[in-house]
Design a protein around this motif. Structure first.
Motif, PDB file in Angstrom:
ATOM      1  N   SER A  46       0.778  -1.154  -0.109  1.00  9.67           N
ATOM      2  CA  SER A  46       0.125   0.035  -0.004  1.00  9.67           C
ATOM      3  C   SER A  46       0.848   1.247   0.173  1.00  9.67           C
ATOM      4  CB  SER A  46      -0.939   0.013   1.130  1.00  9.67           C
ATOM      5  OG  SER A  46      -0.041   0.234   2.351  1.00  9.67           O
ATOM      6  N   SER A  47       0.127   2.369  -0.147  1.00  8.57           N
ATOM      7  CA  SER A  47       1.026   3.697  -0.200  1.00  8.57           C
ATOM      8  C   SER A  47       1.424   4.034   1.308  1.00  8.57           C
ATOM      9  CB  SER A  47       0.246   4.944  -0.759  1.00  8.57           C
ATOM     10  OG  SER A  47      -1.018   4.783   0.113  1.00  8.57           O
ATOM     11  N   THR A  48       0.912   3.396   2.225  1.00 11.23           N
ATOM     12  CA  THR A  48       1.456   3.579   3.529  1.00 11.23           C
ATOM     13  C   THR A  48       2.748   2.778   3.736  1.00 11.23           C
ATOM     14  OG1 THR A  48      -0.460   2.433   4.216  1.00 11.23           O
ATOM     15  CG2 THR A  48      -0.087   4.726   5.235  1.00 11.23           C
ATOM     16  N   ASP A  49       2.736   1.552   3.222  1.00 15.78           N
ATOM     17  CA  ASP A  49       3.938   0.638   3.078  1.00 15.78           C
ATOM     18  C   ASP A  49       5.013   1.341   2.565  1.00 15.78           C
ATOM     19  OD1 ASP A  49       2.630  -1.422   4.323  1.00 15.78           O
ATOM     20  OD2 ASP A  49       2.133  -2.331   2.412  1.00 15.78           O
ATOM     21  N   VAL A  50       4.766   2.008   1.497  1.00 17.04           N
ATOM     22  CA  VAL A  50       5.928   2.724   0.407  1.00 17.04           C
ATOM     23  C   VAL A  50       6.395   3.931   1.441  1.00 17.04           C
ATOM     24  CG1 VAL A  50       6.239   4.262  -1.429  1.00 17.04           C
ATOM     25  CG2 VAL A  50       4.938   2.233  -1.640  1.00 17.04           C
ATOM     26  N   ALA A  65       1.014  14.922   2.629  1.00 22.12           N
ATOM     27  CA  ALA A  65       0.481  15.511   1.786  1.00 22.12           C
ATOM     28  C   ALA A  65      -0.193  14.599   0.505  1.00 22.12           C
ATOM     29  CB  ALA A  65       1.307  16.692   0.889  1.00 22.12           C
ATOM     30  N   GLY A  66       0.667  13.818   0.367  1.00 25.08           N
ATOM     31  CA  GLY A  66       0.380  12.725  -0.845  1.00 25.08           C
ATOM     32  C   GLY A  66      -0.764  11.639  -0.268  1.00 25.08           C
ATOM     33  N   LEU A  67      -0.685  11.360   1.156  1.00 29.03           N
ATOM     34  CA  LEU A  67      -1.726  10.638   1.454  1.00 29.03           C
ATOM     35  C   LEU A  67      -2.856  11.147   1.651  1.00 29.03           C
ATOM     36  CD1 LEU A  67      -1.432   7.466   2.723  1.00 29.03           C
ATOM     37  CD2 LEU A  67      -1.204   8.455   4.932  1.00 29.03           C
ATOM     38  N   MET A  68      -2.890  12.559   1.946  1.00 25.35           N
ATOM     39  CA  MET A  68      -4.125  13.218   2.181  1.00 25.35           C
ATOM     40  C   MET A  68      -4.988  13.403   0.902  1.00 25.35           C
ATOM     41  SD  MET A  68      -3.368  15.998   5.119  1.00 25.35           S
ATOM     42  CE  MET A  68      -5.004  16.053   5.797  1.00 25.35           C
ATOM     43  N   ARG A  69      -4.194  13.767  -0.378  1.00 26.54           N
ATOM     44  CA  ARG A  69      -4.815  13.772  -1.544  1.00 26.54           C
ATOM     45  C   ARG A  69      -5.159  12.421  -2.108  1.00 26.54           C
ATOM     46  NH1 ARG A  69       0.341  16.453  -2.862  1.00 26.54           N
ATOM     47  NH2 ARG A  69      -0.031  18.729  -2.881  1.00 26.54           N
ATOM     48  N   PHE A 106      -1.700   8.163  11.242  1.00 29.26           N
ATOM     49  CA  PHE A 106      -2.134   9.099  10.394  1.00 29.26           C
ATOM     50  C   PHE A 106      -3.326   8.543   9.356  1.00 29.26           C
ATOM     51  CE2 PHE A 106      -2.282  12.137   6.821  1.00 29.26           C
ATOM     52  CZ  PHE A 106      -3.058  13.334   7.652  1.00 29.26           C
ATOM     53  N   LYS A 107      -2.928   7.469   8.686  1.00 31.83           N
ATOM     54  CA  LYS A 107      -3.955   6.814   7.612  1.00 31.83           C
ATOM     55  C   LYS A 107      -5.136   6.669   8.506  1.00 31.83           C
ATOM     56  CE  LYS A 107      -4.873   3.166   4.395  1.00 31.83           C
ATOM     57  NZ  LYS A 107      -4.184   2.018   3.757  1.00 31.83           N
ATOM     58  N   ASP A 108      -5.260   5.965   9.752  1.00 31.13           N
ATOM     59  CA  ASP A 108      -6.227   5.728  10.663  1.00 31.13           C
ATOM     60  C   ASP A 108      -7.138   6.891  10.966  1.00 31.13           C
ATOM     61  OD1 ASP A 108      -5.162   3.061  10.593  1.00 31.13           O
ATOM     62  OD2 ASP A 108      -4.415   3.194  12.502  1.00 31.13           O
ATOM     63  N   TRP A 109      -6.306   7.878  11.139  1.00 34.34           N
ATOM     64  CA  TRP A 109      -7.183   9.385  11.357  1.00 34.34           C
ATOM     65  C   TRP A 109      -7.861   9.904  10.134  1.00 34.34           C
ATOM     66  CZ3 TRP A 109      -7.097  14.233   9.231  1.00 34.34           C
ATOM     67  CH2 TRP A 109      -7.676  15.193  10.176  1.00 34.34           C
ATOM     68  N   LEU A 110      -7.448   9.560   9.042  1.00 29.31           N
ATOM     69  CA  LEU A 110      -7.829   9.986   7.890  1.00 29.31           C
ATOM     70  C   LEU A 110      -9.108   9.274   7.413  1.00 29.31           C
ATOM     71  CD1 LEU A 110      -4.863  10.291   5.396  1.00 29.31           C
ATOM     72  CD2 LEU A 110      -6.609  12.185   5.972  1.00 29.31           C
ATOM     73  N   LEU A 111      -8.967   7.700   7.736  1.00 26.74           N
ATOM     74  CA  LEU A 111     -10.206   6.820   7.320  1.00 26.74           C
ATOM     75  C   LEU A 111     -11.095   7.310   8.415  1.00 26.74           C
ATOM     76  CD1 LEU A 111      -8.343   3.508   6.983  1.00 26.74           C
ATOM     77  CD2 LEU A 111      -9.350   4.864   5.291  1.00 26.74           C
TER      78      LEU A 111
END
Ligand code: B12
Length: 212
Positions: free
Chosen positions: A22-26, A96-100, A188-193
């Motif tokens: 995934s992108s978080t892995d990257v 920024a990338g993850l938010m987009r 942060f990904k968890d927060w976004l979800l």
């Protein structure tokens, strides 16, 4: 990355993505690579020039990866930057990338942004969330000023602070009870979800850029 070979660096990441990461892995992979580079620099195993070369390669890979991402329709706005004196901007670039990718409209103001310019940009653009990044201990007293001024604005955006320093320092006293501190990209990904939940059913994919 230490060889400054951007094509080879990108190829490695492209294979990693092909394998289903995934992108978080990257982002985690690249973060750990940069931490390892910092360790080798600290131990005098590599020079400052090597570190600069690796940073440039990492930046290239990040840009290429982010341009290859599909983006969701944009609903919420986020303004991101590193506080004044802070040149370490790769972390905020990943954020920024993850938010987009999760449907946020993002303005990334990058490294070393003095507070008056930050306040003007917030006034003008009225973001829902302001993300701050800081990597150096001696800048922590300034972080407190940024948070206080931003939270006191009439726009009252949510302030989110991220930093590698959260692994070793308790920064909670730098902010108010409203400030959110996050040190890890997965958290942060968890927060976004959680914060994208209500609108996720209306998501329409908007293809932007090439496929990998
Ligand atoms: C590359 C690098 C540089 C590059 C920066 C290039 C750039 N444009 O970013 C250069 C060579 C310019 C540099 C300069 C300096 N550096 Co430097 N650098 C590093 C190094 C090796 C990697 C940093 C990095 O990119 N990491 C990868 C990113 C992705 O990780 P990250 O920033 O932690 O971000 C992640 C999380 O923290 C989080 N996150 C970060 N921000 C945010 C924000 C939000 C909102 C959220 C949710 C999450 C989040 O998510 C990210 C993704 O996983 C680190 C070593 C290390 N251990 O970090 C030293 C390091 C940060 N540098 C250090 C130092 C001392 C310096 C200099 C003072 C050296 C000098 N004497 O000149 C200068 C200061 C420059 C300045 N004014 O800022 C120290 C800081 C020590 C401290 N605790 O204060 C470190 C730790 C090295 C060390 N071990 O001593 N550096």
């Amino acid at each position: 990355m230490l060889e400054g070979d951007v094509q080879k660096s990108w190829l490695l990441i492209a294979i990693y993505i092909e394998e289903g990461h995934s992108s978080t892995d990257v982002y985690t992979f690249l973060t750990e690579a940069m931490y390892e580079i910092g360790k080798r620099w600290q131990e005098n195993k590599i020079s400052v020039s090597d570190e600069h070369l690796a940073t440039a390669a990492c930046d290239y890979v990040l840009t290429r990866f982010q341009l290859s991402q599909r983006q969701l329709l944009q609903r919420n706005r986020a303004l991101l930057f590193c506080i004044e004196g802070e040149e370490h901007y790769l972390g905020i670039k990943m954020i920024a990338g993850l938010m987009r990718e999760h449907g946020w409209e993002v303005k990334n103001l990058g490294a070393n942004l003095p507070l008056p310019f930050a306040l003007k940009s917030i006034e003008k653009w009225d973001p829902d969330v302001v993300c701050l990044s800081v990597s150096q201990v001696h800048l922590l007293p300034d972080l407190q000023k940024y948070i206080a001024e931003i939270e006191n604005m009439p726009q009252s955006p949510l302030v989110l602070v991220g930093s590698r320093l959260l692994n070793t320092h308790d920064l909670s006293a730098s902010g108010s009870s409203k400030t959110i501190f996050i040190n890890h990209i997965q958290a942060f990904k968890d927060w976004l979800l959680i914060n994208n939940k209500e609108s996720s059913t209306q998501d329409k994919m908007l293809a932007m850029g090439e496929e990998i």
